[in-house]
Design a protein around this motif. Sequence first.
Motif: not given
Length: 200
Positions: A88-100, A140-141, A149-151, A176-177
């Motif tokens: 999960p740690l690496f998953k969170r890193m990947g998601a955080s990068r994509l959000a940025q 995702l947000s 992207a929503v589609g 909230k998200y």
Amino acid sequence: MRTLAAKLTGCAKYYCRRNPVRNAQPRSFSSFKARDEVSLEQEADRKIGWLLKLLFAGTATAVAYNIMPYMGDNLLQQSVSLLQVKDPLFKRMGASRLAQFAIDDDRRMKIVEMGGAQELVNMLGAAKDDRTRKEALKALSALSHSDQAVGALHQAGAISVIRAAPDSLENAEIEKYKSGLLQRFQDLRYDIPSADVSSS
């Protein structure tokens, strides 16, 4: 004079009686210390893996924060690939990068084209802790600001996964998200009952 000699003799006898006890203390302390060192080494072995992970994560996050807006396709693909790792740690890193990275429609669609939207939905569905859910929902947000992207998220089954993600009493950002994403789907007239939006 005799009184002084008697006192000195008494002091010497007292010192001799006390001295062996004082000499024994370091040996007792030494054996106690040896037992403690073994248990400390075992505890250190258990924690060293997490310490290295946190060190790597902190360094990677600091570097990524500075170069994220300029990163190329290779680094973006690596971020998507991190979502496929079991840890999960690496998953969170990947998601955080994509959000940025998702700062405009072109970049959001680049993430979608590389499979990031589907992987984020999978990550959210498989998440077992609030921190992992929050990072997936945050990414995702960030993607949801693009209509296209929503589609893609809708096609990836995001609505049912987002609705199924449990709320957290300790982490208000999750709710909230979730609420924002479900509202976005509704605004674009995807199949989602309004009751689900208000209940999130």
